[in-house]
Design a protein around this motif. Structure first.
Motif, PDB file in Angstrom:
ATOM      1  N   SER A 152     -52.918 -61.280 -24.488  1.00  0.00           N
ATOM      2  CA  SER A 152     -52.199 -60.705 -25.631  1.00  0.00           C
ATOM      3  C   SER A 152     -52.761 -59.322 -25.941  1.00  0.00           C
ATOM      4  O   SER A 152     -53.904 -59.005 -25.590  1.00  0.00           O
ATOM      5  CB  SER A 152     -52.330 -61.605 -26.853  1.00  0.00           C
ATOM      6  N   ARG A 183     -45.456 -65.945 -29.978  1.00  0.00           N
ATOM      7  CA  ARG A 183     -44.842 -66.148 -31.291  1.00  0.00           C
ATOM      8  C   ARG A 183     -43.319 -66.157 -31.261  1.00  0.00           C
ATOM      9  O   ARG A 183     -42.703 -66.425 -32.283  1.00  0.00           O
ATOM     10  CB  ARG A 183     -45.323 -65.067 -32.258  1.00  0.00           C
ATOM     11  N   ASP A 184     -42.707 -65.847 -30.123  1.00  0.00           N
ATOM     12  CA  ASP A 184     -41.253 -65.767 -30.033  1.00  0.00           C
ATOM     13  C   ASP A 184     -40.733 -66.876 -29.128  1.00  0.00           C
ATOM     14  O   ASP A 184     -40.864 -66.796 -27.903  1.00  0.00           O
ATOM     15  CB  ASP A 184     -40.836 -64.402 -29.491  1.00  0.00           C
ATOM     16  N   ILE A 243     -45.874 -72.165 -29.871  1.00  0.00           N
ATOM     17  CA  ILE A 243     -45.318 -71.013 -30.573  1.00  0.00           C
ATOM     18  C   ILE A 243     -46.219 -70.709 -31.763  1.00  0.00           C
ATOM     19  O   ILE A 243     -46.295 -71.474 -32.722  1.00  0.00           O
ATOM     20  CB  ILE A 243     -43.869 -71.283 -31.022  1.00  0.00           C
ATOM     21  N   ARG A 244     -46.916 -69.566 -31.676  1.00  0.00           N
ATOM     22  CA  ARG A 244     -47.925 -69.254 -32.678  1.00  0.00           C
ATOM     23  C   ARG A 244     -48.197 -67.749 -32.691  1.00  0.00           C
ATOM     24  O   ARG A 244     -48.215 -67.096 -31.646  1.00  0.00           O
ATOM     25  CB  ARG A 244     -49.221 -70.007 -32.360  1.00  0.00           C
ATOM     26  N   ASP A 245     -48.409 -67.217 -33.882  1.00  0.00           N
ATOM     27  CA  ASP A 245     -48.879 -65.842 -34.038  1.00  0.00           C
ATOM     28  C   ASP A 245     -50.399 -65.881 -33.962  1.00  0.00           C
ATOM     29  O   ASP A 245     -51.064 -66.317 -34.906  1.00  0.00           O
ATOM     30  CB  ASP A 245     -48.417 -65.288 -35.383  1.00  0.00           C
TER      31      ASP A 245
END
Length: 440
Positions: free
Chosen positions: A83, A42-43, A58-60
């Protein structure tokens, strides 16, 4: 994702948490094994820093939908989920990361021939009282009851060149000067080399191990926390402690509660209650499950440390790790006191300016605006997401004070209490703190 024709000839892997300690190592290991790898995180800044040559999504993952994933699964052969979160906080939800993300991915790939490699944790159990292990266990259970081909790896304490979380705390504990502190000294733990974990991921990704396997991953040696800390101190190159003192359990509980509070301000301290509970209960695993599934055995901690001799950068990190919270706390206290004293004693502060011929309006504006800004910066530096900006603000405001003060009250440079001179080390501390804030 890249659509390079040459890349399509290679097997494709998606690594979730690709810029974390374990995820980044898995990403590189799969690349070296011939996979075309795409990282997920995500960053974007951390992603570009850790693996600038990799493709990134880029993803949460805790908020991603089935549709989000489906759009990125073309030609993917393997998903590696590296994760994870230690406990709930301002930036993390255990349920979202350890459970919801897994069930969403299962729904997205249920009709696809994609091998799901889940990096869980030794001790993961849906019925565990510890939320970390319970959510990890429920995520594992969802995978095991699904039709998706899977391999679940449950490592013990992961030891590698890069330190993060518990291993960072271990290095810091090993680097305390002169006096050692016995923390959970008799707790028994097991370790696994990061290189062995990544090798296991590559073996599973290549189909070299038994499918639909859930296995612990660890070296067979069982050691006390004290023994591991002493090994780390020798590895760092420090002399044995002259004195070792036990740290009372109540002190550790207070530290854990304090670290939990900081977690809601965005700080991912490895001293949070979850880490302390895990270490207190010990880390135990079966070292032969993975070998029974066709995997390679894991090397001992001594062999792991021999393969990565410590350098000066390791000693710097170990010493500075505990200095960072001290620096942040010192800056916050310094700026808060400066602002609050300025507000509560505004008349005295204004008198200093009025005595030097400054108009009342300018004196009042300078004192009140300065006090409010000081207080705001003292609060902002306590929030992880604002800490670096707050440090930069402290440096900028200090420069403004010095320039403005030199123009309005130049005689204060010669004041025996040194009000201007003392600003200089505060600026340096803010600059050093800003430089230490990277956690990836």
């Amino acid at each position: 994702m890249s659509h390079d024709p040459q890349a399509k000839k290679r097997p494709r892997a998606l690594v979730l948490g690709g810029y974390g300690l374990i995820g980044s190592a898995c990403l590189r290991a799969l690349q070296d094994a011939g996979f075309h790898v795409t990282g997920v995180g995500r960053d974007p800044v951390a992603a570009a820093r850790i693996a600038p040559d990799a493709d990134w999504i880029i993803r949460d993952i805790g908020k991603a939908t089935v549709g989000d994933w489906t759009a990125n699964l073309e030609d993917v052969d393997v998903i590696v989920n590296a994760s994870g979160a230690l406990q709930d906080g301002a930036r993390d939800s255990l349920k979202a990361i350890h459970e919801d993300a897994i069930t969403t991915l299962i729904a997205a790939i249920s009709e696809m021939p994609i091998h799901f490699i889940q990096i869980s944790a030794a001790g993961a159990d849906a019925g565990a009282s510890q939320p970390f292990f319970a959510t990890k266990g429920r995520g594992d259970a969802a995978l095991m009851t699904s039709p998706v081909p899977y391999t679940i790896l449950r490592p013990t304490l992961v030891m590698g060149r890069t330190a993060y979380g518990g291993t960072a705390m271990l290095r810091a504990a090993a680097a305390t000067p002169l006096i050692g502190f016995s923390v959970l000294g008799d707790t028994r733990i097991m370790t696994v080399a990061l290189s062995d974990l990544t090798h296991a991921v590559v073996q599973a990704a290549k189909g070299e191990t038994t499918p639909r396997t859930c296995a612990d991953l660890t070296a067979p040696q069982v050691m006390t926390f004290t023994e591991v800390t002493q090994k780390m101190r020798r590895w760092l190159g420090f002399a044995p402690w002259r004195v070792t003192l036990p740290l009372p359990a109540i002190v550790m509980r207070l530290i854990g509660k304090g670290a939990d509070t900081l977690g809601w301000l965005g700080w991912r301290s490895p001293l949070r209650s979850t880490t302390l509970d895990v270490l207190k209960n010990g880390l135990h695993a079966d070292p032969y499950q993975w070998e029974a599934a066709g995997g390679s055995s894991c090397k001992s901690l001594d062999a792991t440390l021999r393969e990565m001799p410590a350098g000066v950068q390791d000693r710097w990190f170990a010493r500075l790790f505990l200095a960072l919270p001290l620096a942040v706390g010192t800056l916050s206290l310094f700026w808060l006191l400066s602002g609050l004293i300025g507000l509560f004693q505004a008349d005295k502060a204004m008198a200093v300016l009025l005595e030097r011929g400054i108009s009342a309006s300018i004196a009042a504006l300078s004192v009140y605006v300065g006090a409010i800004l000081d207080t705001a910066l003292g609060i902002a530096v306590l929030y992880r997401r604002h800490a670096r900006k707050a440090c930069m603000g402290m440096i900028g405001l200090s420069l403004a004070y010095l320039v403005g003060g030199t123009l309005m009250t130049p005689d204060l440079w010669a004041d025996p209490l040194g009000p201007f001179v003392k600003v200089l080390p505060a600026m340096v501390l803010a600059a050093i703190t800003a430089a230490l804030l990277d956690d990836r």
